[in-house]
Design a protein around this motif. Structure first.
Motif, PDB file in Angstrom:
ATOM      1  N   ALA A  85       8.597 -51.887 110.045  1.00 25.45           N
ATOM      2  CA  ALA A  85       7.288 -51.550 109.464  1.00 25.45           C
ATOM      3  C   ALA A  85       7.384 -50.623 108.254  1.00 25.45           C
ATOM      4  N   PRO A  86       8.002 -51.091 107.163  1.00 28.60           N
ATOM      5  CA  PRO A  86       8.128 -50.229 105.982  1.00 28.60           C
ATOM      6  C   PRO A  86       6.801 -49.737 105.416  1.00 28.60           C
ATOM      7  N   GLY A  87       5.736 -50.525 105.539  1.00 27.15           N
ATOM      8  CA  GLY A  87       4.429 -50.074 105.058  1.00 27.15           C
ATOM      9  C   GLY A  87       3.932 -48.864 105.817  1.00 27.15           C
ATOM     10  N   THR A  88       4.189 -48.844 107.115  1.00 26.16           N
ATOM     11  CA  THR A  88       3.802 -47.688 107.925  1.00 26.16           C
ATOM     12  C   THR A  88       4.637 -46.476 107.538  1.00 26.16           C
ATOM     13  N   TRP A  89       5.921 -46.678 107.304  1.00 30.16           N
ATOM     14  CA  TRP A  89       6.773 -45.562 106.866  1.00 30.16           C
ATOM     15  C   TRP A  89       6.298 -45.012 105.515  1.00 30.16           C
ATOM     16  N   GLY A  90       5.922 -45.891 104.600  1.00 31.12           N
ATOM     17  CA  GLY A  90       5.387 -45.434 103.316  1.00 31.12           C
ATOM     18  C   GLY A  90       4.111 -44.639 103.493  1.00 31.12           C
ATOM     19  N   SER A  91       3.230 -45.121 104.381  1.00 30.90           N
ATOM     20  CA  SER A  91       1.984 -44.408 104.666  1.00 30.90           C
ATOM     21  C   SER A  91       2.259 -43.059 105.311  1.00 30.90           C
ATOM     22  N   LEU A  92       3.204 -43.017 106.252  1.00 29.07           N
ATOM     23  CA  LEU A  92       3.551 -41.746 106.907  1.00 29.07           C
ATOM     24  C   LEU A  92       4.136 -40.747 105.913  1.00 29.07           C
ATOM     25  N   ALA A  93       4.950 -41.233 104.985  1.00 30.43           N
ATOM     26  CA  ALA A  93       5.493 -40.337 103.952  1.00 30.43           C
ATOM     27  C   ALA A  93       4.361 -39.762 103.105  1.00 30.43           C
ATOM     28  N   ALA A  94       3.386 -40.608 102.770  1.00 28.43           N
ATOM     29  CA  ALA A  94       2.232 -40.144 101.991  1.00 28.43           C
ATOM     30  C   ALA A  94       1.433 -39.104 102.765  1.00 28.43           C
ATOM     31  N   VAL A  95       1.210 -39.343 104.055  1.00 30.08           N
ATOM     32  CA  VAL A  95       0.464 -38.394 104.886  1.00 30.08           C
ATOM     33  C   VAL A  95       1.212 -37.074 104.974  1.00 30.08           C
ATOM     34  N   ALA A  96       2.516 -37.133 105.215  1.00 31.36           N
ATOM     35  CA  ALA A  96       3.311 -35.906 105.335  1.00 31.36           C
ATOM     36  C   ALA A  96       3.226 -35.076 104.053  1.00 31.36           C
ATOM     37  N   LEU A  97       3.338 -35.724 102.904  1.00 30.24           N
ATOM     38  CA  LEU A  97       3.249 -34.991 101.637  1.00 30.24           C
ATOM     39  C   LEU A  97       1.842 -34.450 101.400  1.00 30.24           C
ATOM     40  N   ALA A  98       0.826 -35.198 101.806  1.00 27.74           N
ATOM     41  CA  ALA A  98      -0.553 -34.730 101.651  1.00 27.74           C
ATOM     42  C   ALA A  98      -0.810 -33.510 102.521  1.00 27.74           C
ATOM     43  N   VAL A  99      -0.357 -33.546 103.765  1.00 29.68           N
ATOM     44  CA  VAL A  99      -0.532 -32.400 104.663  1.00 29.68           C
ATOM     45  C   VAL A  99       0.227 -31.193 104.114  1.00 29.68           C
ATOM     46  N   LEU A 100       1.440 -31.413 103.634  1.00 29.90           N
ATOM     47  CA  LEU A 100       2.222 -30.329 103.036  1.00 29.90           C
ATOM     48  C   LEU A 100       1.499 -29.733 101.828  1.00 29.90           C
ATOM     49  N   ALA A 101       0.955 -30.581 100.976  1.00 29.48           N
ATOM     50  CA  ALA A 101       0.208 -30.088  99.809  1.00 29.48           C
ATOM     51  C   ALA A 101      -0.984 -29.248 100.252  1.00 29.48           C
ATOM     52  N   TYR A 102      -1.722 -29.732 101.239  1.00 34.37           N
ATOM     53  CA  TYR A 102      -2.890 -29.001 101.722  1.00 34.37           C
ATOM     54  C   TYR A 102      -2.484 -27.664 102.321  1.00 34.37           C
ATOM     55  N   GLU A 103      -1.476 -27.692 103.171  1.00 32.28           N
ATOM     56  CA  GLU A 103      -1.053 -26.474 103.876  1.00 32.28           C
ATOM     57  C   GLU A 103      -0.507 -25.411 102.927  1.00 32.28           C
ATOM     58  N   THR A 104       0.018 -25.813 101.790  1.00 34.03           N
ATOM     59  CA  THR A 104       0.578 -24.857 100.826  1.00 34.03           C
ATOM     60  C   THR A 104      -0.414 -24.479  99.730  1.00 34.03           C
ATOM     61  N   GLY A 105      -1.668 -24.917  99.883  1.00 33.64           N
ATOM     62  CA  GLY A 105      -2.704 -24.505  98.940  1.00 33.64           C
ATOM     63  C   GLY A 105      -2.880 -25.420  97.740  1.00 33.64           C
ATOM     64  N   TYR A 106      -2.325 -26.618  97.801  1.00 38.55           N
ATOM     65  CA  TYR A 106      -2.413 -27.550  96.677  1.00 38.55           C
ATOM     66  C   TYR A 106      -3.121 -28.838  97.080  1.00 38.55           C
ATOM     67  N   ALA A 107      -4.249 -28.705  97.735  1.00 39.96           N
ATOM     68  CA  ALA A 107      -4.985 -29.861  98.253  1.00 39.96           C
ATOM     69  C   ALA A 107      -5.344 -30.865  97.162  1.00 39.96           C
ATOM     70  N   LEU A 108      -5.645 -30.386  95.978  1.00 38.46           N
ATOM     71  CA  LEU A 108      -6.065 -31.303  94.915  1.00 38.46           C
ATOM     72  C   LEU A 108      -4.917 -32.148  94.368  1.00 38.46           C
ATOM     73  N   LEU A 109      -3.690 -31.859  94.808  1.00 37.78           N
ATOM     74  CA  LEU A 109      -2.577 -32.747  94.453  1.00 37.78           C
ATOM     75  C   LEU A 109      -2.737 -34.117  95.121  1.00 37.78           C
ATOM     76  N   VAL A 110      -3.483 -34.192  96.203  1.00 34.65           N
ATOM     77  CA  VAL A 110      -3.646 -35.465  96.908  1.00 34.65           C
ATOM     78  C   VAL A 110      -4.428 -36.468  96.052  1.00 34.65           C
ATOM     79  N   PRO A 111      -5.636 -36.155  95.581  1.00 35.79           N
ATOM     80  CA  PRO A 111      -6.303 -37.129  94.710  1.00 35.79           C
ATOM     81  C   PRO A 111      -5.555 -37.342  93.389  1.00 35.79           C
ATOM     82  N   ALA A 112      -4.926 -36.292  92.877  1.00 38.75           N
ATOM     83  CA  ALA A 112      -4.123 -36.460  91.658  1.00 38.75           C
ATOM     84  C   ALA A 112      -2.944 -37.386  91.942  1.00 38.75           C
TER      85      ALA A 112
END
Length: 168
Positions: free
Chosen positions: A17-44
């Protein structure tokens, strides 16, 4: 570099399921961005991944007989970040401290809905997928991301306006 972008730096090479792995990588980076104070990096990031996908996928497909190889997941990353933007931006605007623990439905629901729309391919998602070209590779996941984002907002509204007051 084209292959690195299309496979999202190797996430698309993971099995199964490479598509799921790609989605999970995106989620992990989004959560990391949010948790470190860079939430707007997600829409960018969604915008950047979309542009990168439309630029690299046609070049990547030029050397392949398959019109949508499973290792290409930049489209999943763009769609997943689009879906997450619908919950991350409001949570950030309301100064919610933690997406990971405090507001976990803000990343779980968009992930689940995005995967459902991407796998089932209803309506416009399926129409885009059936194009069979590089633009269709990107468009089906962008539609899935849009529908997952809107679905997340609707479910959050139902929870906060109806269920939460009933629960207490």
């Amino acid at each position: 570099m084209i292959a690195a972008i299309c496979t999202f730096f190797g996430a698309g090479l993971l099995r199964p399921a490479p598509g799921t792995w790609g989605s999970l990588a995106a989620v992990a980076l989004a959560v990391l961005a949010y948790e470190t104070g860079y939430a707007l990096l997600v829409p960018a990031g969604a915008a950047l991944a979309t542009l990168a996908g439309f630029w690299t996928i046609p070049q990547y497909l030029a050397g392949h007989s398959d019109s949508d190889p499973s290792e290409v997941v930049i489209d999943e990353v763009a769609g997943q970040w689009l879906a997450l933007s619908f919950t991350i931006i409001p949570l950030w605007r309301h100064d919610v401290d933690s997406l990971l623990f405090g507001a976990w439905p803000g990343w779980v629901v968009p992930f689940v809905l995005f995967r459902l729309f991407d796998i089932r391919k209803p309506w416009l998602v399926g129409q885009a997928d059936r194009r069979g070209d590089a633009a269709g590779v990107m468009l089906d996941d962008l539609w899935a991301g849009l529908f997952a984002g809107l679905g997340s907002v609707i479910l959050a509204g139902i929870y906060h306006a109806i269920l939460q007051p009933m629960i207490g």
